[in-house]
Design an enzyme around this catalytic site. Structure first.
Site, PDB file in Angstrom:
ATOM      1  CE  LYS A 188      36.938  11.145  50.844  1.00  0.00           C
ATOM      2  NZ  LYS A 188      38.665  10.793  50.216  1.00  0.00           N
ATOM      3  CD  GLU A 264      40.553  11.308  66.686  1.00  0.00           C
ATOM      4  OE1 GLU A 264      39.302  10.836  67.410  1.00  0.00           O
ATOM      5  OE2 GLU A 264      40.819  10.720  65.899  1.00  0.00           O
ATOM      6  CB  CYS A 298      47.943  12.876  64.275  1.00  0.00           C
ATOM      7  SG  CYS A 298      46.848  11.642  64.871  1.00  0.00           S
ATOM      8  CD  GLU A 400      50.146  17.894  61.216  1.00  0.00           C
ATOM      9  OE1 GLU A 400      49.515  18.562  60.424  1.00  0.00           O
ATOM     10  OE2 GLU A 400      50.592  16.904  61.905  1.00  0.00           O
TER      11      GLU A 400
HETATM   12  P1  NAD Z   1      43.488  15.982  54.906  1.00  0.00           P
HETATM   13  O1  NAD Z   1      42.349  16.303  55.267  1.00  0.00           O
HETATM   14  O2  NAD Z   1      44.370  16.266  53.678  1.00  0.00           O
HETATM   15  O3  NAD Z   1      42.918  14.454  54.193  1.00  0.00           O
HETATM   16  C1  NAD Z   1      42.095  13.929  54.979  1.00  0.00           C
HETATM   17  C2  NAD Z   1      40.601  13.212  54.532  1.00  0.00           C
HETATM   18  O4  NAD Z   1      39.719  14.157  54.147  1.00  0.00           O
HETATM   19  C3  NAD Z   1      40.668  12.268  53.308  1.00  0.00           C
HETATM   20  O5  NAD Z   1      39.587  11.840  52.994  1.00  0.00           O
HETATM   21  C4  NAD Z   1      40.064  13.414  51.920  1.00  0.00           C
HETATM   22  O6  NAD Z   1      39.544  13.024  51.115  1.00  0.00           O
HETATM   23  C5  NAD Z   1      38.940  13.989  52.942  1.00  0.00           C
HETATM   24  N1  NAD Z   1      39.765  15.694  52.766  1.00  0.00           N
HETATM   25  C6  NAD Z   1      39.732  16.286  51.945  1.00  0.00           C
HETATM   26  N2  NAD Z   1      38.674  18.185  52.156  1.00  0.00           N
HETATM   27  C7  NAD Z   1      37.908  17.697  51.622  1.00  0.00           C
HETATM   28  C8  NAD Z   1      37.416  18.366  51.757  1.00  0.00           C
HETATM   29  N3  NAD Z   1      36.948  19.688  51.456  1.00  0.00           N
HETATM   30  N4  NAD Z   1      35.653  18.136  52.391  1.00  0.00           N
HETATM   31  C9  NAD Z   1      35.344  16.781  52.661  1.00  0.00           C
HETATM   32  N5  NAD Z   1      36.993  15.916  52.523  1.00  0.00           N
HETATM   33  C10 NAD Z   1      38.110  16.470  52.312  1.00  0.00           C
HETATM   34  O7  NAD Z   1      44.154  14.850  55.841  1.00  0.00           O
HETATM   35  P2  NAD Z   1      45.107  13.562  55.361  1.00  0.00           P
HETATM   36  O8  NAD Z   1      46.841  14.355  54.656  1.00  0.00           O
HETATM   37  O9  NAD Z   1      44.828  12.445  54.758  1.00  0.00           O
HETATM   38  O10 NAD Z   1      46.283  13.503  56.933  1.00  0.00           O
HETATM   39  C11 NAD Z   1      47.137  13.473  57.238  1.00  0.00           C
HETATM   40  C12 NAD Z   1      46.451  14.942  58.815  1.00  0.00           C
HETATM   41  O11 NAD Z   1      45.427  14.519  59.312  1.00  0.00           O
HETATM   42  C13 NAD Z   1      47.413  15.269  59.107  1.00  0.00           C
HETATM   43  O12 NAD Z   1      46.944  17.203  59.417  1.00  0.00           O
HETATM   44  C14 NAD Z   1      47.070  14.447  60.951  1.00  0.00           C
HETATM   45  O13 NAD Z   1      47.939  15.195  62.030  1.00  0.00           O
HETATM   46  C15 NAD Z   1      46.010  15.260  60.576  1.00  0.00           C
HETATM   47  N6  NAD Z   1      45.771  13.484  61.417  1.00  0.00           N
HETATM   48  C16 NAD Z   1      45.338  13.590  62.672  1.00  0.00           C
HETATM   49  C17 NAD Z   1      44.416  13.008  63.763  1.00  0.00           C
HETATM   50  C18 NAD Z   1      43.938  12.550  64.830  1.00  0.00           C
HETATM   51  O14 NAD Z   1      43.673  11.994  65.667  1.00  0.00           O
HETATM   52  N7  NAD Z   1      44.456  14.223  65.719  1.00  0.00           N
HETATM   53  C19 NAD Z   1      45.026  11.826  63.317  1.00  0.00           C
HETATM   54  C20 NAD Z   1      45.769  11.307  61.603  1.00  0.00           C
HETATM   55  C21 NAD Z   1      45.840  12.272  60.815  1.00  0.00           C
HETATM   56  O1  6OD Z   2      44.993   5.476  68.710  1.00  0.00           O
HETATM   57  C1  6OD Z   2      43.647   6.077  68.201  1.00  0.00           C
HETATM   58  O2  6OD Z   2      42.805   6.126  68.654  1.00  0.00           O
HETATM   59  C2  6OD Z   2      44.143   7.436  67.087  1.00  0.00           C
HETATM   60  N1  6OD Z   2      43.121   8.197  67.098  1.00  0.00           N
HETATM   61  C3  6OD Z   2      45.749   7.237  66.427  1.00  0.00           C
HETATM   62  C4  6OD Z   2      45.938   8.660  65.957  1.00  0.00           C
HETATM   63  C5  6OD Z   2      46.939   8.640  65.331  1.00  0.00           C
HETATM   64  C6  6OD Z   2      47.566   9.950  64.449  1.00  0.00           C
HETATM   65  O3  6OD Z   2      48.081  10.302  63.362  1.00  0.00           O
END
Ligand code: NAD
Ligand code: 6OD
Length: 496
Positions: A188, A264, A298, A400
């Site tokens: 998804k 993550e 992130c 964040e």
């Molecule tokens: P988000 O949590 O809003 O959405 C991520 C995904 O989850 C989307 O596909 C969304 O539709 C889905 N989703 C939302 N609510 C849900 C639920 N209740 N059940 C199932 N699925 C659900 O995140 P975003 O805004 O898309 O991304 C930004 C965030 O992601 C930031 O907090 C960032 O730090 C984090 N992030 C972390 C990493 C990492 O590696 N740690 C990497 C990239 C992004």
């Molecule tokens: O490089 C990767 O494998 C990874 N998971 C990066 C995450 C980036 C976050 O925005």
């Protein structure tokens, strides 16, 4: 017959259908996909309903019970390598689809997002072949011997829930190891960025991946495809990248059927610059870290602790870098700063820009919206922003933001810098700048994070453990860590 998902129609609006059991299927409720660089609709995706999700889970299950589950490892690895080849062969299609969904600069998607999409499949096609087997010989109570060995099996149907910031990169980072282990996946993608995931459905068919091993369902999170998938009893594991708050909701949905989880999540990453650092290198490295992908990474540092003696020089260097960035349309010459992903996210980031001032910040640069002409005037741009003068306990230093912004804070001693950096509920990544070798190891190890980079940032070897400490995640992926998550051992004990 397989329908093409990215159908061109008058006005160049593309249709992104759900991909289930090897076919693009009609059905679902349409929703708009915007190009954030212009605010214009460029595609329509179809929100999967319960019936589509049920069909996807059934298709994934039959792939595991059928040709995909029985496929010899060598063939599975060859097919995944073929997926990598085909992403490269269709590089420009992936590139333009990613740019249309995210508005990110062409050069960034060209050098980071799309190459990593292909690399993820190659790395995990290799990793699965290089997993050491576990065997133990034991003495038995009757004076004899027994041997134990473990065989790894796929978990079953794996739900991959991915975010919008690095759509192809982060989705394939999960899909590739899950499929390498023999699982069937249902992805998804984020409702903001579904295009490259949809295109990958075509590539899977072209590569000869059996129907049902890779599925795509579109939609939102709560009360939509995300929740339907994460609560589905036929799904055995969920691998999720996104916000920490969303992770807690997914945990609840997964609890009744005890699914395996790999998360993550968010971060509030710290960088530390010591007065023995190569300051021009630190400025160049941390300007990239704060502003790459408009801060929507992130791992990006949003708190930069700088030793007092080099504070002014560092701030001046960062200011110059921020002011040299050029916002604009992805294909325009010299553009290196794209928009934020959506109007909603821009409102959130601008809310933090206002909060910083309320909390007493000195705005070093930025703090608003850039003036742009032409189609970019309707894009979701913000200025790259730096603050000084904020107290460490300000909300700006704890929450964040996920935008192109950082607070720069002075410190005096190594102990103080470590304590400040670790004083966070998050623990994803740190970036430390020093020329003192002992200090590099000492401080790198003292960070309460999943990844400490020294004199660099976002330098990735895909065999290494990746993930977050504290509220930044659960588990580690990368190399054999991914294989460990996406498979489970059965131990066989043979009395000799
Ligand atoms: P988000 O949590 O809003 O959405 C991520 C995904 O989850 C989307 O596909 C969304 O539709 C889905 N989703 C939302 N609510 C849900 C639920 N209740 N059940 C199932 N699925 C659900 O995140 P975003 O805004 O898309 O991304 C930004 C965030 O992601 C930031 O907090 C960032 O730090 C984090 N992030 C972390 C990493 C990492 O590696 N740690 C990497 C990239 C992004
Ligand atoms: O490089 C990767 O494998 C990874 N998971 C990066 C995450 C980036 C976050 O925005």
């Amino acid at each position: 017959m397989t329908k093409r998902p990215l159908r061109e129609s008058p006005g160049r609006i593309r249709s992104l259908l759900n991909f289930v059991g090897g076919r693009f299927v009609d059905g679902g409720t349409p929703f708009d996909i915007l190009n954030p660089a212009t605010g214009a609709v460029h595609a329509i995706a179809y929100e999967a309903d319960r019936a589509i999700i049920d069909t996807a889970v059934a298709a994934a299950r039959s792939a595991i019970d059928g040709e995909w589950g029985r496929m010899p490892l060598a063939k599975r690895r060859a097919l995944l390598a073929r997926v990598a080849d085909l992403i490269e062969a269709r590089f420009d299609e992936f590139l333009e689809a990613e740019i249309a969904d995210t508005g990110k600069p062409h050069t960034l998607a060209h050098h980071l997002d799309i190459p990593r999409g292909a690399a993820n499949f190659r790395v995990f096609a290799d990793a699965i072949a290089n997993m050491p087997a576990e065997t133990f010989e034991m003495d038995t109570p009757d004076g004899g011997k027994a041997i134990n060995y473990a065989v790894r099996k796929p978990l079953g149907v794996v739900a991959v829930i991915s975010p919008w910031n690095l759509p192809l990169l982060l989705m394939t980072w999960k899909v590739a190891p899950a499929m390498a282990c023999g699982n069937a996946v249902i992805v998804k993608p984020s409702e903001e960025t579904p295009s490259t995931t949809t295109l990958l459905g075509e590539v899977m068919n072209e590569a000869g991946i059996p129907a049902g091993a890779f599925n795509v369902v579109h939609g939102f999170g709560p009360n939509s495809a995300g929740e339907l998938l994460t609560s589905h009893p036929g799904v055995r594991a969920i691998t999720f990248t996104g916000e920490t708050r969303t992770g807690t909701e997914i945990m609840k949905a997964a609890a009744p059927t005890v699914k395996a989880l790999s998360f993550e999540l968010g971060g509030k990453n710290a960088a530390i610059v010591f007065d023995d650092a190569d300051i021009p290198a630190a400025v160049t490295g941390l300007a990239r870290a704060v502003f790459l992908n408009t801060g929507q990474v992130c791992l990006a540092p949003e708190r930069i602790y700088v030793q007092r003696g080099v504070f002014d020089a560092f701030v001046a260097g960062m200011k110059a870098k921020a002011e040299a960035l050029k916002p604009g349309l992805p294909h325009d010459s010299g553009v290196d700063l794209g928009p934020l992903i959506s109007a909603g996210h821009r409102a959130k980031v601008l809310g933090y820009y206002a909060l910083a001032v309320e909390e007493g910040a000195t705005v070093v640069t930025g703090g608003g919206v850039p003036k742009l002409d032409g189609p970019a005037a309707d894009g979701f741009f913000v200025q790259p922003t730096l603050w000084t003068g904020l107290p460490h306990d300000a909300r700006i230093c704890r929450e964040e933001i996920f935008g192109p912004a950082a607070a720069i804070i002075p410190f005096d001693s190594e102990e103080e810098a470590i304590a400040l950096a670790n004083d966070s509920e998050y623990g994803l990544a740190a970036s430390i700048w020093t020329t003192n070798l002992s200090r590099a190891h000492r401080v790198g190890q003292a960070m309460e994070v999943g990844i400490s980079w020294v004199n660099c940032w976002f330098l990735r070897d895909l065999r290494t453990p990746f993930g977050g400490a504290k509220m930044s995640g659960i588990g580690r992926e990368g190399g054999h860590h991914s294989i460990n998550f996406y498979s489970e051992p059965t131990n066989i004990c043979i009395k000799l």
